[in-house]
Structure formats: structure tokens, C-alpha cells
Design a protein around this motif. Structure first.
Motif, short mmCIF file in Angstrom:
data_model
loop_
_atom_site.label_atom_id
_atom_site.label_comp_id
_atom_site.label_asym_id
_atom_site.label_seq_id
_atom_site.Cartn_x
_atom_site.Cartn_y
_atom_site.Cartn_z
N VAL A 68 -9.61 -20.01 -10.24
CA VAL A 68 -8.52 -19.52 -9.39
C VAL A 68 -8.79 -20.40 -7.86
O VAL A 68 -10.02 -20.08 -7.58
CB VAL A 68 -8.62 -18.27 -9.08
CG1 VAL A 68 -7.54 -17.47 -7.96
CG2 VAL A 68 -8.37 -17.59 -10.51
N LEU A 69 -7.72 -20.85 -7.09
CA LEU A 69 -7.84 -21.32 -5.67
C LEU A 69 -6.93 -20.66 -4.97
O LEU A 69 -5.76 -20.53 -5.16
CB LEU A 69 -7.38 -22.86 -6.02
CG LEU A 69 -7.51 -23.61 -4.60
CD1 LEU A 69 -8.95 -23.60 -3.96
CD2 LEU A 69 -6.79 -24.99 -4.81
N ASP A 70 -7.70 -19.85 -4.12
CA ASP A 70 -6.86 -19.06 -3.33
C ASP A 70 -7.37 -19.60 -1.62
O ASP A 70 -8.28 -19.34 -1.20
CB ASP A 70 -7.27 -17.64 -3.24
CG ASP A 70 -6.44 -16.49 -2.40
OD1 ASP A 70 -5.54 -17.01 -1.67
OD2 ASP A 70 -6.70 -15.55 -2.55
N THR A 71 -6.42 -20.21 -1.17
CA THR A 71 -6.63 -20.85 0.30
C THR A 71 -6.75 -19.58 1.26
O THR A 71 -7.47 -19.95 2.32
CB THR A 71 -5.41 -21.76 0.49
OG1 THR A 71 -4.11 -20.88 0.57
CG2 THR A 71 -5.09 -23.03 -0.28
N HIS A 72 -6.46 -18.56 1.23
CA HIS A 72 -6.72 -17.52 2.10
C HIS A 72 -8.06 -17.06 1.97
O HIS A 72 -8.62 -16.47 3.03
CB HIS A 72 -5.77 -16.23 2.00
CG HIS A 72 -4.36 -16.36 2.19
ND1 HIS A 72 -3.49 -15.46 2.18
CD2 HIS A 72 -3.60 -17.57 2.66
CE1 HIS A 72 -2.34 -16.09 2.52
NE2 HIS A 72 -2.31 -17.34 2.66
N GLN A 73 -8.84 -17.16 0.89
CA GLN A 73 -10.15 -16.64 0.64
C GLN A 73 -11.25 -17.82 0.65
O GLN A 73 -12.38 -17.86 1.04
CB GLN A 73 -10.37 -16.17 -0.75
CG GLN A 73 -9.40 -14.93 -1.02
CD GLN A 73 -10.02 -13.78 -0.95
OE1 GLN A 73 -11.08 -13.54 -1.17
NE2 GLN A 73 -9.10 -12.89 -0.71
N GLY A 74 -10.75 -19.21 0.66
CA GLY A 74 -11.57 -20.22 1.00
C GLY A 74 -10.88 -21.44 0.33
O GLY A 74 -9.82 -21.24 -0.42
N SER A 75 -11.28 -22.70 0.32
CA SER A 75 -11.11 -23.83 -0.16
C SER A 75 -11.72 -24.28 -1.60
O SER A 75 -11.44 -25.24 -1.89
CB SER A 75 -10.96 -24.79 0.82
OG SER A 75 -12.33 -25.40 1.07
N GLU A 76 -12.51 -23.16 -2.09
CA GLU A 76 -12.92 -23.75 -3.48
C GLU A 76 -12.61 -22.87 -4.78
O GLU A 76 -12.18 -21.91 -4.51
CB GLU A 76 -14.66 -24.02 -3.24
CG GLU A 76 -15.34 -22.54 -2.77
CD GLU A 76 -16.68 -22.66 -2.70
OE1 GLU A 76 -17.31 -21.60 -3.48
OE2 GLU A 76 -17.16 -23.32 -1.90
N GLU A 77 -12.59 -23.68 -5.72
CA GLU A 77 -12.15 -23.15 -6.94
C GLU A 77 -13.08 -22.11 -7.44
O GLU A 77 -14.44 -22.25 -7.30
CB GLU A 77 -11.76 -24.05 -8.18
CG GLU A 77 -10.72 -24.91 -7.69
CD GLU A 77 -10.58 -26.17 -8.81
OE1 GLU A 77 -11.14 -26.03 -9.72
OE2 GLU A 77 -9.77 -27.03 -8.43
N GLN A 78 -12.86 -20.87 -7.96
CA GLN A 78 -13.82 -19.77 -8.43
C GLN A 78 -13.35 -19.80 -10.16
O GLN A 78 -12.27 -19.54 -10.28
CB GLN A 78 -13.44 -18.65 -7.62
CG GLN A 78 -13.90 -18.52 -6.31
CD GLN A 78 -13.65 -17.54 -5.45
OE1 GLN A 78 -13.11 -16.54 -5.77
NE2 GLN A 78 -14.32 -17.41 -4.42
N SER A 79 -14.20 -19.86 -10.70
CA SER A 79 -14.26 -19.81 -12.10
C SER A 79 -14.17 -18.40 -12.63
O SER A 79 -14.78 -17.29 -11.95
CB SER A 79 -15.47 -20.49 -12.74
OG SER A 79 -15.16 -20.46 -14.40
N VAL A 80 -13.02 -18.00 -13.45
CA VAL A 80 -12.78 -16.46 -13.94
C VAL A 80 -12.79 -16.55 -15.47
O VAL A 80 -12.11 -17.64 -15.79
CB VAL A 80 -11.51 -15.92 -13.30
CG1 VAL A 80 -11.92 -15.71 -11.70
CG2 VAL A 80 -10.28 -16.88 -13.57
#
Length: 138
Positions: A68-80
Motif C-alpha cells: 500500500v502506498l499512501d502519500t499522506h502517510q509517507g512516500s514508501e510502500e508498506q507490505s500488507v
């Protein structure tokens, strides 16, 4: 001179039917080009669509794992995981119900897997789901 009784004719004369069919064929051939078929104006993929908000990107990789890539939370992808995606999108939906979510899948990923991710997003009650496509360059 005695008249012979007329014999019943057991054959059908098809010549008049052929004449009628030829006339109908000519009528259809003349009128067919005059008929205007319905025109459907489809959108072009090459156009950039204006987006009011930065969407959350759910990235489906070729090996099947999700990030998941959420530009409001940061610019790095988080594995889910798939269950974690439903939980995370549910939290996002409660905080920002109108924020769009787009699915970015590798070109070689099976269409069925993309539909499964869309189903997971529907379970999280996300209303605005889209597919991310790369525009044509040039």
C-alpha cells in the motif's frame, strides 16, 4: 369432342417468389447504408484525468503480495496481507470516506487476482475504486 378432365398440379411455381426476394434484396441493399448506427464515444486512455485527491495505491505484485502506498502517510510502500488490507482500508474509510483507492497491478497478473483485491476493498466499504494505468507516451 370430349374434354379431358384437368389434372391437379402437384408442383409449386417458385419464379414469382424469386422475383419478390430479388426486389427485397435490392431494397435492403439501397437502404442499409442510409441507416445511422448508434455512435459510442469512448474515453481515451492516453488522456490524463484530473484528480481532486491523492488516491491510495494498492499495488498487486506479480508474485501475489500486496503493498500500500499512501502519500499522506509517507512516500514508501508498506507490505500488507489480504486480511490486513481490509483492516487498513476500513480505518482509512472511517477517517476519509471519500478518498479514492486505485489498484496498480503488474501487467502479467491474472485478472482474477485483481478482482479479488477489488472484492477485498468492497468488504472494507470503499466506494471509489479505480484501476491505475500508465498513459501512452508520445
Amino acid at each position: 369432342m370430349a374434354r379431358k378432365p384437368r389434372r391437379m398440379m402437384s408442383q409449386i411455381n417458385v419464379v414469382p417468389y424469386i422475383d419478390v426476394m430479388l426486389v427485397l434484396l435490392v431494397i435492403f441493399m439501397v437502404t442499409a447504408p442510409m441507416i445511422n448506427p448508434g455512435q459510442v464515444d469512448l474515453p481515451s486512455v492516453g488522456q490524463n484525468l484530473a484528480q481532486s485527491q491523492d488516491p491510495v495505491q494498492v499495488i498487486l505484485h506479480l508474485d501475489g503480495h500486496l503493498t500500500v502506498l499512501d502519500t499522506h502517510q509517507g512516500s514508501e510502500e508498506q507490505s500488507v496481507t489480504r486480511d490486513g488490507l481490509v483492516d487498513r482500508m476500513g480505518v482509512l474509510h472511517r477517517s476519509e470516506p471519500d478518498r479514492p483507492v486505485v489498484i496498480a497491478a503488474d501487467r502479467a497478473v491474472r485478472y482474477e487476482e485483481v478482482l479479488q483485491v477489488m472484492d477485498l476493498l468492497k468488504k472494507a466499504e470503499i466506494k471509489r475504486i479505480g484501476l491505475l494505468a500508465r498513459g501512452r507516451s508520445g
